[in-house]
Scaffold this active site. Sequence first.
Site, mmCIF file in Angstrom:
data_model
loop_
_atom_site.group_PDB
_atom_site.id
_atom_site.type_symbol
_atom_site.label_atom_id
_atom_site.label_comp_id
_atom_site.label_asym_id
_atom_site.label_seq_id
_atom_site.Cartn_x
_atom_site.Cartn_y
_atom_site.Cartn_z
ATOM 1 C CD GLU A 49 -7.588 3.778 -0.496
ATOM 2 O OE1 GLU A 49 -6.639 2.986 0.211
ATOM 3 O OE2 GLU A 49 -7.496 4.085 -1.683
ATOM 4 C CE LYS A 90 -3.023 -2.260 -0.845
ATOM 5 N NZ LYS A 90 -3.506 -2.200 -2.178
ATOM 6 C CB SER A 131 -0.794 -0.228 1.259
ATOM 7 O OG SER A 131 -1.808 1.182 1.267
ATOM 8 C CG HIS A 181 -5.592 -0.695 3.355
ATOM 9 N ND1 HIS A 181 -5.545 -0.198 2.030
ATOM 10 C CD2 HIS A 181 -4.802 0.111 4.116
ATOM 11 C CE1 HIS A 181 -4.731 1.072 1.972
ATOM 12 N NE2 HIS A 181 -4.442 1.287 3.247
ATOM 13 C CG ASN A 182 -7.132 -1.182 -1.501
ATOM 14 O OD1 ASN A 182 -6.160 -1.058 -0.539
ATOM 15 N ND2 ASN A 182 -6.993 -1.234 -2.767
HETATM 16 P P1 NDP Z 1 1.337 -2.014 -14.443
HETATM 17 O O1 NDP Z 1 0.193 -2.801 -13.584
HETATM 18 O O2 NDP Z 1 0.784 -0.981 -15.490
HETATM 19 O O3 NDP Z 1 1.921 -3.482 -15.360
HETATM 20 C C1 NDP Z 1 2.989 -3.076 -16.039
HETATM 21 C C2 NDP Z 1 4.114 -4.165 -15.707
HETATM 22 O O4 NDP Z 1 3.627 -5.528 -15.762
HETATM 23 C C3 NDP Z 1 5.250 -3.967 -16.808
HETATM 24 O O5 NDP Z 1 6.605 -4.156 -16.238
HETATM 25 C C4 NDP Z 1 4.843 -5.151 -17.732
HETATM 26 O O6 NDP Z 1 6.019 -5.727 -18.454
HETATM 27 C C5 NDP Z 1 4.477 -6.273 -16.816
HETATM 28 N N1 NDP Z 1 3.880 -7.275 -17.395
HETATM 29 C C6 NDP Z 1 2.497 -7.433 -17.843
HETATM 30 N N2 NDP Z 1 2.198 -8.567 -18.379
HETATM 31 C C7 NDP Z 1 3.108 -9.304 -18.425
HETATM 32 C C8 NDP Z 1 3.542 -10.555 -18.649
HETATM 33 N N3 NDP Z 1 2.787 -11.359 -19.215
HETATM 34 N N4 NDP Z 1 4.822 -11.006 -18.347
HETATM 35 C C9 NDP Z 1 5.870 -10.302 -17.867
HETATM 36 N N5 NDP Z 1 5.473 -9.040 -17.480
HETATM 37 C C10 NDP Z 1 4.362 -8.508 -17.575
HETATM 38 O O7 NDP Z 1 2.463 -1.589 -13.469
HETATM 39 P P2 NDP Z 1 2.458 -0.953 -12.053
HETATM 40 O O8 NDP Z 1 3.616 -0.662 -11.857
HETATM 41 O O9 NDP Z 1 1.452 0.278 -12.249
HETATM 42 O O10 NDP Z 1 1.790 -2.000 -10.974
HETATM 43 C C11 NDP Z 1 2.611 -3.146 -10.702
HETATM 44 C C12 NDP Z 1 1.678 -3.864 -9.817
HETATM 45 O O11 NDP Z 1 1.438 -3.218 -8.601
HETATM 46 C C13 NDP Z 1 0.054 -4.183 -10.255
HETATM 47 O O12 NDP Z 1 -0.282 -5.397 -9.769
HETATM 48 C C14 NDP Z 1 -0.738 -3.101 -9.681
HETATM 49 O O13 NDP Z 1 -1.888 -3.452 -9.493
HETATM 50 C C15 NDP Z 1 0.104 -2.958 -8.429
HETATM 51 N N6 NDP Z 1 -0.306 -1.535 -8.016
HETATM 52 C C16 NDP Z 1 -0.121 -1.153 -6.819
HETATM 53 C C17 NDP Z 1 -0.485 -0.026 -6.139
HETATM 54 C C18 NDP Z 1 -0.437 0.447 -5.004
HETATM 55 O O14 NDP Z 1 -0.582 1.429 -4.526
HETATM 56 N N7 NDP Z 1 -0.078 -0.739 -3.967
HETATM 57 C C19 NDP Z 1 -0.554 1.338 -7.267
HETATM 58 C C20 NDP Z 1 -0.368 0.808 -8.515
HETATM 59 C C21 NDP Z 1 -0.156 -0.481 -8.863
HETATM 60 P P3 NDP Z 1 6.395 -4.727 -20.067
HETATM 61 O O15 NDP Z 1 7.037 -3.565 -19.662
HETATM 62 O O16 NDP Z 1 7.064 -5.835 -20.678
HETATM 63 O O17 NDP Z 1 5.165 -4.502 -20.726
#
Ligand code: NDP
Length: 484
Positions: free
Chosen positions: A191, A184, A128, A187-188
């Site tokens: 929120e 988590k 988070s 938590h959301n």
């Molecule tokens: P994204 O959710 O936008 O995901 C993009 C990433 O996933 C890129 O690195 C992409 O690789 C990779 N990816 C997608 N499909 C595949 C695949 N099949 N094989 C390998 N890699 C893959 O990235 P974020 O950084 O925004 O979020 C990452 C995670 O964190 C997500 O699960 C999201 O929900 C979570 N999150 C949590 C937040 C929080 O506050 N806790 C806030 C935002 C996100 P490529 O570059 O090659 O496309």
Amino acid sequence: ASANIGVVGLAVMGSNLARNLASREGNTVAVFNRSPERTRTLVDEHPEAGFIASESYDEFVASLQKPRTAVIMVQAGKGTDAVISELTARFEPGDIIVDGGNANFHDTIRREAEVRSHGLHFVGMGVSGGEEGALNGPSLMPGGTAESYETLGPILRTIAAKAPEDGEPCVTHVGTDGAGHFVKMVHNGIEYADMQLIAEAYDLIRQGTGKSPAEIADIFAAWNTGELESYLIEITAEVLRQVDAATGEPLVDVILDAAGAKGTGAWTVQNALDLGVPTSGIAEAVFARSLSSKAAQREASADLPGPAEAWTVAPEDADAFIEDVRRALYASKIIAYSQGFDEIISGAEQFGWNIDKGEIAKIWRAGCIIRARFLNRIAEAYADDPSLVALVVAPYFRDAIAGAQESWRRVVQIAAGAGIPTPAFSSSLAYYDGLRAKRLPAALIQGQRDFFGAHTYRRIDKDGVFHTLWSGDRTEIETEPSWH
Ligand code: NDP
């Protein structure tokens, strides 16, 4: 093999988490992303991090010391499954795969069982605090085996946010398999409720007193010095104070009033329904966002009749009204957390997790969106009585609501009279009064169910299960519990 931890997935969350890890004494961080450009950019922009970069899974796995530990930060869903299968094919028994994405805990339970069958550890970890948290200190909610936490815990403690009160890192082993992602999710949900309550408070003050957003920002800033002190109250003041450069209007007046959602609030409510937990405040918050986004229905309904008379608060009563709203907000917030912890208790029972509620309150004190001074009171309540059945009955919260309830009732009455929607304030109060009621009209519902479906009922004066012969002579018979 020279990295003690690796990160797969280097979009914003993964890059920031990798940088956070690399900045801590003792860590060497391996990084890998499906598209190598992202890896190159990260390594080029942050030479200080000393990353060990790889452009293939083989290389990445070879760069990790045993037991290998890799944190996956990729798009939740298929992306996560794809990376897990790549790592599972290469990891050896005892190695640890951590999923830090926003996974649904049901997926985490499934993945944990699958990965465990290969002799590996799988840890679903709630992260988070968004991008900023990932870089500077998130609140971390890892599940998985206790054994994996022996390796992982010390590393996570270095990167987690530190609670302002005692410097404790905001991380704990939440429970096995999906427990971390479950917590988590709740938590959301909390929120969502907290944000909706704040929005209702703002709306009432604005419509009742005619104060400007900037003036209301000052009110929130003042509230942030008291028992409501929290990140969400703090940022509310910031948002209300913001002026739109293009129009010169308060930004809040030019933002389209249709709230988005990424789905974790809905998950919280779906699971509450499955578990039979009345998280009504969280549900109202999720539904309020849905309603706000129903553009066609809102437009068609815009001239439906409302109260005959316009409502305003007399200037001399404004301060008292604002204080009432503050207390209503505090009382409703206690209910939102009480409902959220109720869901955690029920989830723990249902899925066999041993979750320490006080520890959960503690790890939410920093790094996450719902961080608040008030979480210390929750931690204390569970420390005093670990088997507390509901937060609202803990002495501190009981007294807090006792001091707030008259205000809370006035605010809900005023809102109903004025035709201002306060679904979260109102439903929280109804929940509170429902819990308090010595007798609920549920007795009548049991009678109705027995009438149309022979669903049977129990009596207050003797054991057993009963049915009235409604279509016969209406005598009562003792019977077997109904199955329908
Ligand atoms: P994204 O959710 O936008 O995901 C993009 C990433 O996933 C890129 O690195 C992409 O690789 C990779 N990816 C997608 N499909 C595949 C695949 N099949 N094989 C390998 N890699 C893959 O990235 P974020 O950084 O925004 O979020 C990452 C995670 O964190 C997500 O699960 C999201 O929900 C979570 N999150 C949590 C937040 C929080 O506050 N806790 C806030 C935002 C996100 P490529 O570059 O090659 O496309």
